[in-house]
Design a protein around this motif. Structure first.
Motif, PDB file in Angstrom:
ATOM      1  N   GLY A  13     -25.752   6.406   7.579  1.00  0.00           N
ATOM      2  CA  GLY A  13     -25.006   5.989   8.795  1.00  0.00           C
ATOM      3  C   GLY A  13     -25.547   4.732   9.691  1.00  0.00           C
ATOM      4  N   GLN A  14     -26.616   4.238   9.080  1.00  0.00           N
ATOM      5  CA  GLN A  14     -27.259   3.441   9.936  1.00  0.00           C
ATOM      6  C   GLN A  14     -26.588   1.800   9.951  1.00  0.00           C
ATOM      7  N   VAL A  43     -17.338   9.614   1.678  1.00  0.00           N
ATOM      8  CA  VAL A  43     -17.999   9.680   2.905  1.00  0.00           C
ATOM      9  C   VAL A  43     -17.511  10.801   3.847  1.00  0.00           C
ATOM     10  N   ASP A  44     -18.344  11.256   4.879  1.00  0.00           N
ATOM     11  CA  ASP A  44     -17.910  12.162   5.734  1.00  0.00           C
ATOM     12  C   ASP A  44     -17.051  11.504   6.865  1.00  0.00           C
ATOM     13  N   PHE A  45     -16.969  12.402   7.829  1.00  0.00           N
ATOM     14  CA  PHE A  45     -15.913  11.885   8.916  1.00  0.00           C
ATOM     15  C   PHE A  45     -16.611  10.922   9.958  1.00  0.00           C
ATOM     16  N   ALA A  46     -17.827  11.072  10.155  1.00  0.00           N
ATOM     17  CA  ALA A  46     -18.650  10.498  11.276  1.00  0.00           C
ATOM     18  C   ALA A  46     -19.044   9.397  10.573  1.00  0.00           C
ATOM     19  N   THR A  47     -19.510   9.156   9.284  1.00  0.00           N
ATOM     20  CA  THR A  47     -19.845   8.041   8.741  1.00  0.00           C
ATOM     21  C   THR A  47     -18.412   6.772   8.964  1.00  0.00           C
ATOM     22  N   LEU A  48     -17.563   7.634   8.096  1.00  0.00           N
ATOM     23  CA  LEU A  48     -16.093   6.624   8.292  1.00  0.00           C
ATOM     24  C   LEU A  48     -15.706   6.145   9.684  1.00  0.00           C
ATOM     25  N   GLN A  49     -15.979   6.811  10.887  1.00  0.00           N
ATOM     26  CA  GLN A  49     -15.514   6.355  12.217  1.00  0.00           C
ATOM     27  C   GLN A  49     -16.502   5.290  12.292  1.00  0.00           C
ATOM     28  N   LYS A  50     -17.974   5.358  12.170  1.00  0.00           N
ATOM     29  CA  LYS A  50     -18.783   4.358  12.491  1.00  0.00           C
ATOM     30  C   LYS A  50     -18.696   3.073  11.657  1.00  0.00           C
ATOM     31  N   ASN A  95     -12.235  13.305   2.183  1.00  0.00           N
ATOM     32  CA  ASN A  95     -11.591  14.550   1.682  1.00  0.00           C
ATOM     33  C   ASN A  95     -10.964  15.218   3.099  1.00  0.00           C
ATOM     34  N   THR A  96      -9.508  14.979   3.285  1.00  0.00           N
ATOM     35  CA  THR A  96      -8.707  15.551   4.409  1.00  0.00           C
ATOM     36  C   THR A  96      -8.763  17.065   4.400  1.00  0.00           C
ATOM     37  N   GLU A  98     -11.545  18.952   3.831  1.00  0.00           N
ATOM     38  CA  GLU A  98     -12.891  19.075   4.202  1.00  0.00           C
ATOM     39  C   GLU A  98     -13.064  18.381   5.693  1.00  0.00           C
ATOM     40  N   TYR A  99     -12.455  17.547   5.969  1.00  0.00           N
ATOM     41  CA  TYR A  99     -12.504  16.993   7.583  1.00  0.00           C
ATOM     42  C   TYR A  99     -11.188  16.835   8.061  1.00  0.00           C
ATOM     43  N   PRO A 100     -10.381  18.101   8.393  1.00  0.00           N
ATOM     44  CA  PRO A 100      -9.034  17.822   9.020  1.00  0.00           C
ATOM     45  C   PRO A 100      -8.878  16.824   9.943  1.00  0.00           C
ATOM     46  N   GLN A 101      -9.925  16.787  10.899  1.00  0.00           N
ATOM     47  CA  GLN A 101     -10.018  15.995  12.215  1.00  0.00           C
ATOM     48  C   GLN A 101      -9.593  14.535  11.802  1.00  0.00           C
TER      49      GLN A 101
END
Length: 143
Positions: A13-14, A43-50, A95-96, A98-101
């Motif tokens: 995530g850097q 990827v996870d939700f936080a990494t996607l947003q960043k 994966n929606t 796993e990360y519905p938000q």
């Protein structure tokens, strides 16, 4: 002066600044992971947003779920497209289930849905399963 690009490491995530001419071999300054892959990366939700907010190289996201038949059919095609587009765009999967938000934040109403981001903005969106050549054409034309 050489042009540089901001890229988010899809592993840690850097955010890294990478010279454009060294994009192929660039590695994350924090964890050493290769910054541009020829494979679709989960990827996870936080990494996607960043990455969606910061990256200068186009980021194409496949919003999917394991129970979705069309998503499973499109997965190998998305991977083939990632190989073709290596260095021109980064293809990631989220994966929606796993990360519905993510579905709520990005307004995903059906899956599979691809969204293309560049320099902090969503540039294009496409719903439905596609073959690799169609994915490549869509990314090159829309993102």
């Amino acid at each position: 002066m050489a042009q540089s690009m901001k890229l988010t490491c899809l592993d840690c995530g850097q955010v890294n600044r990478v010279p454009a001419e060294k994009l192929d071999g660039a590695k994350c300054g924090t964890c050493g992971t290769k910054m541009v892959s020829s494979k679709a990366v989960e990827v996870d939700f936080a990494t996607l947003q960043k990455a969606a907010r910061n990256d200068d190289l186009p980021l194409v996201v496949d919003f999917w779920a394991p129970w979705c038949g069309p998503c499973r059919m499109m997965a190998p095609e998305f991977s083939k497209a990632a190989t073709t587009l290596a260095g021109k765009a980064r293809l990631v999967k989220l994966n929606t289930e796993e990360y519905p938000q993510a579905g709520q934040k990005y307004g995903i109403r059906g899956i599979p849905t691809m969204a293309g981001f560049k320099s902090g903005r969503e540039k294009a969106r496409q719903s439905g399963a596609m073959q690799a050549p169609a994915i490549v054409n869509w990314v090159q034309g829309a993102v």
